[in-house]
Design an enzyme around this catalytic site. Sequence first.
Site, PDB file in Angstrom:
ATOM      1  N   GLU A 128      46.076  46.470  48.726  1.00  0.00           N
ATOM      2  CA  GLU A 128      45.621  45.518  49.749  1.00  0.00           C
ATOM      3  C   GLU A 128      46.383  44.190  49.632  1.00  0.00           C
ATOM      4  O   GLU A 128      46.738  43.585  50.640  1.00  0.00           O
ATOM      5  CB  GLU A 128      44.102  45.313  49.565  1.00  0.00           C
ATOM      6  CG  GLU A 128      43.341  44.854  50.769  1.00  0.00           C
ATOM      7  CD  GLU A 128      43.363  45.790  51.969  1.00  0.00           C
ATOM      8  OE1 GLU A 128      44.424  46.361  52.263  1.00  0.00           O
ATOM      9  OE2 GLU A 128      42.328  45.923  52.629  1.00  0.00           O
ATOM     10  N   THR A 181      47.832  41.730  59.269  1.00  0.00           N
ATOM     11  CA  THR A 181      46.812  40.885  58.638  1.00  0.00           C
ATOM     12  C   THR A 181      47.443  39.621  58.050  1.00  0.00           C
ATOM     13  O   THR A 181      46.882  38.527  58.166  1.00  0.00           O
ATOM     14  CB  THR A 181      46.078  41.684  57.529  1.00  0.00           C
ATOM     15  OG1 THR A 181      45.480  42.814  58.147  1.00  0.00           O
ATOM     16  CG2 THR A 181      45.017  40.859  56.851  1.00  0.00           C
TER      17      THR A 181
HETATM   18  N1  HSE Z   1      38.888  40.163  55.842  1.00  0.00           N
HETATM   19  C1  HSE Z   1      40.212  40.522  56.204  1.00  0.00           C
HETATM   20  C2  HSE Z   1      40.725  39.534  57.247  1.00  0.00           C
HETATM   21  C3  HSE Z   1      40.217  41.906  56.750  1.00  0.00           C
HETATM   22  O1  HSE Z   1      39.995  39.292  58.203  1.00  0.00           O
HETATM   23  O2  HSE Z   1      41.820  39.017  57.108  1.00  0.00           O
HETATM   24  C4  HSE Z   1      41.562  42.389  57.204  1.00  0.00           C
HETATM   25  O3  HSE Z   1      42.083  43.306  56.344  1.00  0.00           O
END
Ligand code: HSE
Length: 309
Positions: A128, A181
């Site tokens: 991640e 992201t």
């Molecule tokens: N919490 C994360 C974001 C989730 O909103 O950036 C995306 O992987």
Amino acid sequence: MDQIEIFAPASVANVSCGFDVLGFCLEPIGDIMRVTKTESPGVTIGSITGQELPTDPLKNVASVAVLSLLKTFKSSYGFRIDIDKKIKPGSGIGSSAASAAGAVFAVNHLLGAPYSRKELIQFAMAGEVLASGAKHADNLAPVLLGGFTLVRSNKSLDVIKLPSPPDLVATIIHPKIELKTIHSRAILKQTVPLEKAVEQWGNLGAFVSALYTNDYELLSRSMKDKIIEPFRAMLIPKFEEVKAAAINTGALGSGISGSGPSIYALSKGMKTAIEVGNAMKTQFDDLDIEYEVHVSKINEEGIKIINSL
Ligand code: HSE
């Protein structure tokens, strides 16, 4: 056991009021991963179908997550990972989390399951971090544990599995544009006005309470995000219209799924969730953007084994 085939599901993170801490697991969408023991130690990526992804083990989130596990748990043999990638990267439904969590889950099984599902989150996190540049387990936790999860701390990985009200159904519309992201995090402010923070933690606490008490009205009132959504909404075509269409059709609430561009809604009952999907579609029909709609019960199981040899 020499080979294992698993289903690694998609997930929705943030759920409006819980940026980086709240998430739930979806049922119908996910990757199929096959992991095979090899004589030579280390990790290799075999075939990847469905999407274009790196096969260099240091650049692929699945192998990076496994390498993190193998740093702690020494193995005399190695692993080859084959992926049928159904979740498009940059879709906002946990593509990297499915790959990272799926890979460590499969390897853990081939090693005789030395770690619990919860313990595997720490290793999957390496994948991640590679994908988004930040440590957040709000997709990984529901993929590994199933259902709704709350990450009390992304640092110490204190993760709580939450209950799911029985009639809750999710609708996801995924416009086929890629939003990484790492980019949708870069536009966020690093400070939050106190007034907005107060509102957000009120909503998050209420949302968690609603999950325990099956209080759909409270759940609906809590699905708000005044901190992240206003910034990211600009990156998603017709976000406000799609959200309004979902709520006007009877959804309990709607918002950005993870970091977008997918938009999710939660409804009470399958019938409403399907109608919500149809209402969302009509908003995208006059745009020149391809999209997919998924209607899903909350997946209580998370990753599941399809086959093992
Ligand atoms: N919490 C994360 C974001 C989730 O909103 O950036 C995306 O992987």
